[in-house]
Design an enzyme around this catalytic site. Sequence first.
Site, PDB file in Angstrom:
ATOM      1  N   HIS A 269     -11.047   0.219  -1.650  1.00 39.20           N
ATOM      2  CA  HIS A 269     -10.813   1.524  -1.029  1.00 39.20           C
ATOM      3  C   HIS A 269     -10.649   2.636  -2.051  1.00 39.20           C
ATOM      4  CE1 HIS A 269     -10.164   0.178   3.214  1.00 39.20           C
ATOM      5  NE2 HIS A 269     -10.049  -0.978   2.590  1.00 39.20           N
TER       6      HIS A 269
ATOM      7  N   ASP B 198     -10.785   9.970  -6.110  1.00 34.42           N
ATOM      8  CA  ASP B 198     -10.403   9.443  -4.803  1.00 34.42           C
ATOM      9  C   ASP B 198     -11.522   8.555  -4.273  1.00 34.42           C
ATOM     10  OD1 ASP B 198      -8.738   9.096  -2.635  1.00 34.42           O
ATOM     11  OD2 ASP B 198      -8.449  11.239  -2.302  1.00 34.42           O
TER      12      ASP B 198
END
Length: 451
Positions: A154, A358
């Site tokens: 993730h 991110d």
Amino acid sequence: MSPRLIVVSNRIPTEAEPSGGLVVALHDCLTTQGGVWIGTSGTPVKDPAPELREIAQGAYTRMVFDISEAEHEGYYLGYANSVLWPLFHRRADLVQVQPDYADRYMAVNTRLADMLAEFAKPDDLLWIHDYHFLPLAALLRDRGVTARIGFFLHIPFPVVSDILALPQANDLKDWVAAYDVFGVQTQGDVARVMAHYRDDPDAIFDTQGRMVTLDNGVAPRHFPIGIDAHDFAALAKARADIVPLAMSPGQKLVLGVDRLDYSKGLVHRFEGFATFLDARSDDSPKATLLQIAPPSREDVDAYKDIRTELEQAAGMINGAHAELDWTPIRYIRRSIDRDTLASVYRRADVAMVTPLADGMNLVAKEFVAAQDPEDPGVLILSHFAGAAEQLTDAVMVNPYDAAEVGEAVATALTMPLDERKARHAKLRDNVMTEDIAWWTDSYLAALRGTD
């Protein structure tokens, strides 16, 4: 009969309504697919039990395993969040290498592999999530598990030069190679995985250089995670008239929603907003940056530092620019419930999603889904967010460039309605189409080998 799906992640929901991007996404997936979700019990214990235990039944089964206080310190706070997290987020300078961290990390993964080897059946599908359990497939293969095993990362995959800061750099290659599918968020992450194997004599690439094959034929593939967009849009619309914000008529709302983490670029964001404030004229609209940043991992030194820096920055900027009836930065250091947050998303004129690194960033997608298509706000998005590969009609910025960020805020706040609607329509189409169900179906088709 369909294969049983077994999902493994560090965190598992214990509440009725799960919170957090990863947890909500997997909860939605398993509610639809059925199966078993396995994770840590959440509270360290003195003597961890050697077996899994069931804690809930429903649309899917929830099972947990214990970790000790020493393992929490070494596996979670240590190796996972003081070694892997900064390394994978381009902050090798923050990596804290201690031998007991790696030992505890491997001890937790080894014990979980022992339990899973007893629990899993040959026709199960195992879906392992995130950096806490990178070695798990290799350990399961050593124990004779033949089921198909997939992994989804993730967070960003690190660049090759940063991986060298990891004492287990060579082990990382073996960990990745043990999976049948190694899923990442973006095409850029796929390229970084492949770059890690460029000098490996056992790696084979296709003629376009797009696929790496190691031992069992693993290939890195990107599956950009989405949200339950239709549900969130409906919630935001229903909450449109219930906005708990005291703001003057005509005042503009700029919104940031992030965990308090150095990867989110929050200090850079405040500095960029300050350049907007410096440049505004007396007749410019007053805009308030509402930053919601609940703390996390407060036992890690780097997180204490970023909290101090952010509070100091907010104080200095407000001291320089605030007026009797206007506070430029409103900083909330706690969580906001989902219903309230949906209404704030809907009200916001601008969202600033400006991380320094991110994996995806679901805040960007939540903001787009929540907006009124007839009078939408503007998304300012960092080039370094994984979402930037999909949401190309956002106002893109380099978060390190405070002047550019400040100009983007000014542009967003004065953007004509026609342009706002055109940009938002394209963003919304992506968010609604490539949603959480699309992500789940895409990944599981690859894991089943049916795509």
